[in-house]
Design a protein around this motif. Structure first.
Motif, PDB file in Angstrom:
ATOM      1  N   PHE A 170       2.046  18.454  -4.229  1.00  0.00           N
ATOM      2  CA  PHE A 170       2.926  17.390  -4.719  1.00  0.00           C
ATOM      3  C   PHE A 170       3.649  16.749  -3.536  1.00  0.00           C
ATOM      4  O   PHE A 170       4.161  17.456  -2.654  1.00  0.00           O
ATOM      5  CB  PHE A 170       3.953  17.996  -5.686  1.00  0.00           C
ATOM      6  CG  PHE A 170       4.859  16.995  -6.351  1.00  0.00           C
ATOM      7  CD1 PHE A 170       4.531  16.451  -7.578  1.00  0.00           C
ATOM      8  CD2 PHE A 170       6.053  16.598  -5.759  1.00  0.00           C
ATOM      9  CE1 PHE A 170       5.369  15.529  -8.203  1.00  0.00           C
ATOM     10  CE2 PHE A 170       6.893  15.685  -6.362  1.00  0.00           C
ATOM     11  CZ  PHE A 170       6.550  15.152  -7.591  1.00  0.00           C
ATOM     12  N   ILE A 171       3.675  15.414  -3.505  1.00  0.00           N
ATOM     13  CA  ILE A 171       4.343  14.703  -2.411  1.00  0.00           C
ATOM     14  C   ILE A 171       5.296  13.666  -2.988  1.00  0.00           C
ATOM     15  O   ILE A 171       4.921  12.869  -3.850  1.00  0.00           O
ATOM     16  CB  ILE A 171       3.333  14.013  -1.473  1.00  0.00           C
ATOM     17  CG1 ILE A 171       2.435  15.053  -0.783  1.00  0.00           C
ATOM     18  CG2 ILE A 171       4.065  13.189  -0.417  1.00  0.00           C
ATOM     19  CD1 ILE A 171       1.398  14.451   0.149  1.00  0.00           C
ATOM     20  N   VAL A 172       6.537  13.681  -2.511  1.00  0.00           N
ATOM     21  CA  VAL A 172       7.511  12.648  -2.832  1.00  0.00           C
ATOM     22  C   VAL A 172       7.345  11.531  -1.814  1.00  0.00           C
ATOM     23  O   VAL A 172       7.535  11.740  -0.615  1.00  0.00           O
ATOM     24  CB  VAL A 172       8.954  13.197  -2.789  1.00  0.00           C
ATOM     25  CG1 VAL A 172       9.959  12.068  -3.006  1.00  0.00           C
ATOM     26  CG2 VAL A 172       9.150  14.282  -3.839  1.00  0.00           C
ATOM     27  N   CYS A 173       6.958  10.348  -2.285  1.00  0.00           N
ATOM     28  CA  CYS A 173       6.802   9.185  -1.408  1.00  0.00           C
ATOM     29  C   CYS A 173       8.051   8.321  -1.566  1.00  0.00           C
ATOM     30  O   CYS A 173       8.169   7.561  -2.539  1.00  0.00           O
ATOM     31  CB  CYS A 173       5.556   8.391  -1.780  1.00  0.00           C
ATOM     32  SG  CYS A 173       4.020   9.342  -1.757  1.00  0.00           S
ATOM     33  N   ASP A 174       8.993   8.454  -0.641  1.00  0.00           N
ATOM     34  CA  ASP A 174      10.286   7.781  -0.759  1.00  0.00           C
ATOM     35  C   ASP A 174      10.236   6.408  -0.080  1.00  0.00           C
ATOM     36  O   ASP A 174      10.530   6.269   1.096  1.00  0.00           O
ATOM     37  CB  ASP A 174      11.386   8.650  -0.143  1.00  0.00           C
ATOM     38  CG  ASP A 174      12.781   8.119  -0.452  1.00  0.00           C
ATOM     39  OD1 ASP A 174      12.890   7.101  -1.153  1.00  0.00           O
ATOM     40  OD2 ASP A 174      13.767   8.726   0.007  1.00  0.00           O
ATOM     41  N   GLU A 175       9.818   5.400  -0.823  1.00  0.00           N
ATOM     42  CA  GLU A 175       9.653   4.035  -0.318  1.00  0.00           C
ATOM     43  C   GLU A 175       8.870   4.029   1.002  1.00  0.00           C
ATOM     44  O   GLU A 175       9.341   3.520   2.023  1.00  0.00           O
ATOM     45  CB  GLU A 175      11.015   3.358  -0.143  1.00  0.00           C
ATOM     46  CG  GLU A 175      11.841   3.336  -1.432  1.00  0.00           C
ATOM     47  CD  GLU A 175      12.851   2.208  -1.484  1.00  0.00           C
ATOM     48  OE1 GLU A 175      12.536   1.124  -1.006  1.00  0.00           O
ATOM     49  OE2 GLU A 175      13.944   2.440  -2.018  1.00  0.00           O
ATOM     50  N   PRO A 176       7.660   4.582   1.006  1.00  0.00           N
ATOM     51  CA  PRO A 176       6.924   4.776   2.258  1.00  0.00           C
ATOM     52  C   PRO A 176       6.398   3.504   2.909  1.00  0.00           C
ATOM     53  O   PRO A 176       5.965   3.546   4.063  1.00  0.00           O
ATOM     54  CB  PRO A 176       5.758   5.687   1.832  1.00  0.00           C
ATOM     55  CG  PRO A 176       5.535   5.337   0.400  1.00  0.00           C
ATOM     56  CD  PRO A 176       6.890   5.054  -0.150  1.00  0.00           C
ATOM     57  N   VAL A 177       6.410   2.374   2.183  1.00  0.00           N
ATOM     58  CA  VAL A 177       5.861   1.140   2.766  1.00  0.00           C
ATOM     59  C   VAL A 177       6.891   0.015   2.840  1.00  0.00           C
ATOM     60  O   VAL A 177       6.562  -1.090   3.276  1.00  0.00           O
ATOM     61  CB  VAL A 177       4.625   0.656   1.967  1.00  0.00           C
ATOM     62  CG1 VAL A 177       3.502   1.672   2.044  1.00  0.00           C
ATOM     63  CG2 VAL A 177       4.986   0.365   0.510  1.00  0.00           C
ATOM     64  N   SER A 178       8.124   0.272   2.436  1.00  0.00           N
ATOM     65  CA  SER A 178       9.117  -0.811   2.356  1.00  0.00           C
ATOM     66  C   SER A 178       9.494  -1.384   3.722  1.00  0.00           C
ATOM     67  O   SER A 178       9.920  -2.528   3.816  1.00  0.00           O
ATOM     68  CB  SER A 178      10.382  -0.320   1.639  1.00  0.00           C
ATOM     69  OG  SER A 178      11.000   0.716   2.370  1.00  0.00           O
ATOM     70  N   SER A 179       9.334  -0.603   4.784  1.00  0.00           N
ATOM     71  CA  SER A 179       9.710  -1.095   6.115  1.00  0.00           C
ATOM     72  C   SER A 179       8.512  -1.610   6.913  1.00  0.00           C
ATOM     73  O   SER A 179       8.636  -1.908   8.102  1.00  0.00           O
ATOM     74  CB  SER A 179      10.402   0.030   6.902  1.00  0.00           C
ATOM     75  OG  SER A 179       9.517   1.120   7.100  1.00  0.00           O
ATOM     76  N   LEU A 180       7.351  -1.725   6.256  1.00  0.00           N
ATOM     77  CA  LEU A 180       6.133  -2.140   6.944  1.00  0.00           C
ATOM     78  C   LEU A 180       5.749  -3.570   6.587  1.00  0.00           C
ATOM     79  O   LEU A 180       6.115  -4.086   5.533  1.00  0.00           O
ATOM     80  CB  LEU A 180       4.975  -1.199   6.576  1.00  0.00           C
ATOM     81  CG  LEU A 180       5.201   0.299   6.808  1.00  0.00           C
ATOM     82  CD1 LEU A 180       3.992   1.084   6.328  1.00  0.00           C
ATOM     83  CD2 LEU A 180       5.488   0.598   8.277  1.00  0.00           C
ATOM     84  N   ASP A 181       4.979  -4.216   7.457  1.00  0.00           N
ATOM     85  CA  ASP A 181       4.437  -5.544   7.167  1.00  0.00           C
ATOM     86  C   ASP A 181       3.504  -5.454   5.958  1.00  0.00           C
ATOM     87  O   ASP A 181       2.920  -4.405   5.680  1.00  0.00           O
ATOM     88  CB  ASP A 181       3.655  -6.082   8.369  1.00  0.00           C
ATOM     89  CG  ASP A 181       4.560  -6.359   9.559  1.00  0.00           C
ATOM     90  OD1 ASP A 181       5.769  -6.548   9.336  1.00  0.00           O
ATOM     91  OD2 ASP A 181       4.058  -6.376  10.698  1.00  0.00           O
ATOM     92  N   VAL A 182       3.326  -6.570   5.262  1.00  0.00           N
ATOM     93  CA  VAL A 182       2.543  -6.577   4.026  1.00  0.00           C
ATOM     94  C   VAL A 182       1.112  -6.090   4.256  1.00  0.00           C
ATOM     95  O   VAL A 182       0.575  -5.308   3.467  1.00  0.00           O
ATOM     96  CB  VAL A 182       2.530  -7.998   3.411  1.00  0.00           C
ATOM     97  CG1 VAL A 182       1.611  -8.046   2.192  1.00  0.00           C
ATOM     98  CG2 VAL A 182       3.936  -8.406   3.010  1.00  0.00           C
ATOM     99  N   SER A 183       0.478  -6.540   5.320  1.00  0.00           N
ATOM    100  CA  SER A 183      -0.903  -6.124   5.589  1.00  0.00           C
ATOM    101  C   SER A 183      -0.983  -4.626   5.866  1.00  0.00           C
ATOM    102  O   SER A 183      -1.930  -3.952   5.443  1.00  0.00           O
ATOM    103  CB  SER A 183      -1.471  -6.908   6.777  1.00  0.00           C
ATOM    104  OG  SER A 183      -0.687  -6.682   7.941  1.00  0.00           O
ATOM    105  N   ILE A 184       0.020  -4.097   6.566  1.00  0.00           N
ATOM    106  CA  ILE A 184       0.062  -2.656   6.860  1.00  0.00           C
ATOM    107  C   ILE A 184       0.383  -1.880   5.588  1.00  0.00           C
ATOM    108  O   ILE A 184      -0.124  -0.769   5.379  1.00  0.00           O
ATOM    109  CB  ILE A 184       1.101  -2.355   7.960  1.00  0.00           C
ATOM    110  CG1 ILE A 184       0.811  -3.194   9.208  1.00  0.00           C
ATOM    111  CG2 ILE A 184       1.080  -0.878   8.315  1.00  0.00           C
ATOM    112  CD1 ILE A 184      -0.544  -2.963   9.816  1.00  0.00           C
ATOM    113  N   GLN A 185       1.224  -2.453   4.715  1.00  0.00           N
ATOM    114  CA  GLN A 185       1.526  -1.814   3.439  1.00  0.00           C
ATOM    115  C   GLN A 185       0.239  -1.526   2.673  1.00  0.00           C
ATOM    116  O   GLN A 185       0.057  -0.422   2.143  1.00  0.00           O
ATOM    117  CB  GLN A 185       2.419  -2.725   2.589  1.00  0.00           C
ATOM    118  CG  GLN A 185       3.872  -2.776   3.004  1.00  0.00           C
ATOM    119  CD  GLN A 185       4.712  -3.599   2.039  1.00  0.00           C
ATOM    120  OE1 GLN A 185       4.296  -3.879   0.927  1.00  0.00           O
ATOM    121  NE2 GLN A 185       5.896  -3.995   2.468  1.00  0.00           N
TER     122      GLN A 185
END
Length: 323
Positions: A170-185
Motif C-alpha cells: 500500500f502506498i500513500v501518494c500525497d499530491e505526487p505530481v502537483s509540483s511537476l510540469d504537466v508533461s512530467i505529470q
C-alpha cells in the motif's frame, strides 16, 4: 485474504491550539479494495494529508479505527508500526524537500534496505538499487548524483523507487505530481499505473486536482474541512455529481476548447473555521442551496445507489442539477 486492504472507521484527529480544538479529521470512514486506487480530493487544509499520515502511523488518531489487512494500526505500539512500514509507504508532494540533500541517489534508495536489513552485502545493495532505478525509469548514471543535480521529474522517480524498495502492498501518494510540469505529470502518473499493474499495489491518491484523479482512481472521496461530503466510483461521480461542493470543484476544471463556455460555480461567503466548529454542514456558509436544516446537527452520508454516498440535506433535488 481480506477483500478490503484498508478500512477507515469513524476516524478523528483533533489538534489542541491556543484558541480551542482544531478538527483536522472528523468522523471519516472509507475502504479501499486490494489493488485499487482511492482518490481523496479537497482543497488545501481539508485534512487529506492528515489522513495519509494517520494511516502511516505518523500521527496518533484521536479516535476511530484504521484496519490494514484486518489489523488496527491505531492500537499498535511503535515497534509494531515500525515493522508495518515495510507494507505501507508514502510518496511525498515535494520531491526535493523529501530527499536528503547530503545523500546520493543510490544512498537514498538503498537506505530503507539497510534499515530493515534486506541486504547483507554491499554488492547486493548496489544490485538492488540499480534494479529499482531501472524499474522507475531512472538512468543508472545518476546513482552517485545528489538531489540538486536532478530535475523535478527525476527526483520524484527517486522518491517512488525509495517507496518501492521494501516491496510494499500500500502506498500513500500525497499530491505526487502537483509540483511537476504537466508533461512530467503524465509520465509519473503513467509510471504509477504501470507499477500498480505489475506489483499489485494499492494507492491512496491525495490531490486537489479532479482532472487528474478522474483518470487515475477507481473510487473518489471528496473532503471538506475534515469531513467526507461525497464518495463514489470515479465514472459515477463525474456522471452524477450531487454535493454542491463537488459541483463547484468540477466546474473549475479547464475545458480544452476555446469555443466552449465554462459554467463556473462561484463560491462566495465565509469559510467555516475548523477550530471548534458548530454542528451542521461545514459548507453551508458558502453553499448556494443552504437552508435552515443544514445547521444545528451533523449530517450523515446517505447512499443514493451504485455505492454513491453524499451528505447534503437537498441531495435529492441536486441529483437533477446539471453543470
Amino acid at each position: 485474504m481480506v477483500d478490503n486492504i484498508l478500512e477507515v472507521r469513524n476516524l478523528k484527529k483533533h489538534f489542541k491550539s491556543k484558541n480551542g480544538t482544531l478538527h483536522a479529521v472528523d468522523d471519516v470512514s472509507f475502504s479501499i479494495k486490494r489493488g485499487q486506487t482511492l482518490g481523496l480530493v479537497g482543497e488545501s487544509g481539508c485534512g487529506k494529508s492528515t489522513i495519509g499520515r494517520l494511516i502511516l502511523g505518523l500521527h496518533q488518531a484521536t479516535s476511530g479505527e484504521i484496519l490494514f489487512n484486518g489489523q488496527d494500526i491505531c492500537k499498535m505500539n511503535k515497534a509494531q508500526i515500525h515493522n508495518l512500514r515495510k507494507e505501507l509507504q508514502i510518496i511525498f508532494q515535494d520531491p526535493f524537500a523529501s530527499l536528503n540533500p547530503r545523500m546520493t541517489i543510490g544512498e537514498i534508495i538503498g537506505e530503507p534496505l539497510l534499515i530493515y536489513k534486506k541486504v547483507k552485502r554491499r554488492a547486493e545493495l548496489d544490485s538492488e538499487v540499480r534494479r529499482l532505478m531501472d524499474v522507475v525509469g531512472l538512468s543508472k548514471r545518476f546513482i552517485n548524483s545528489y538531489p540538486h543535480e536532478l530535475d523535478g521529474g527525476r527526483r520524484q522517480r527517486v522518491g517512488i523507487a525509495r517507496a518501492l524498495s521494501l516491496n510494499p502492498q500500500f502506498i500513500v501518494c500525497d499530491e505526487p505530481v502537483s509540483s511537476l510540469d504537466v508533461s512530467i505529470q503524465a509520465q509519473v502518473l503513467n509510471l504509477l499505473k504501470d507499477l500498480q499493474a505489475e506489483y499489485g499495489l494499492t494507492y491512496l491518491f491525495i490531490t486537489h486536482d479532479l482532472s487528474v484523479v478522474k483518470y487515475f482512481s477507481d473510487k473518489i472521496a471528496v473532503m471538506y474541512l475534515g469531513q467526507l461530503v461525497e464518495g463514489a466510483e470515479s465514472d459515477e461521480l463525474f456522471k452524477k455529481t450531487i454535493h454542491p461542493y463537488t459541483q463547484a470543484l468540477l466546474s473549475a476544471i479547464p475545458v480544452p476548447n476555446i469555443h466552449q463556455k465554462m459554467k463556473r460555480v462561484k463560491l462566495i461567503g465565509e469559510i467555516t473555521s475548523p477550530i471548534n466548529p458548530e454542528p451542521g454542514c461545514r459548507f453551508a456558509k458558502r453553499c448556494l442551496y443552504a437552508q435552515e436544516k443544514c445547521v444545528g446537527q451533523d449530517l450523515e452520508l446517505k447512499d443514493f445507489g451504485n455505492s454513491h454516498f453524499c451528505s447534503c440535506t437537498r441531495a435529492d433535488e441536486l441529483l437533477n442539477v446539471t453543470l
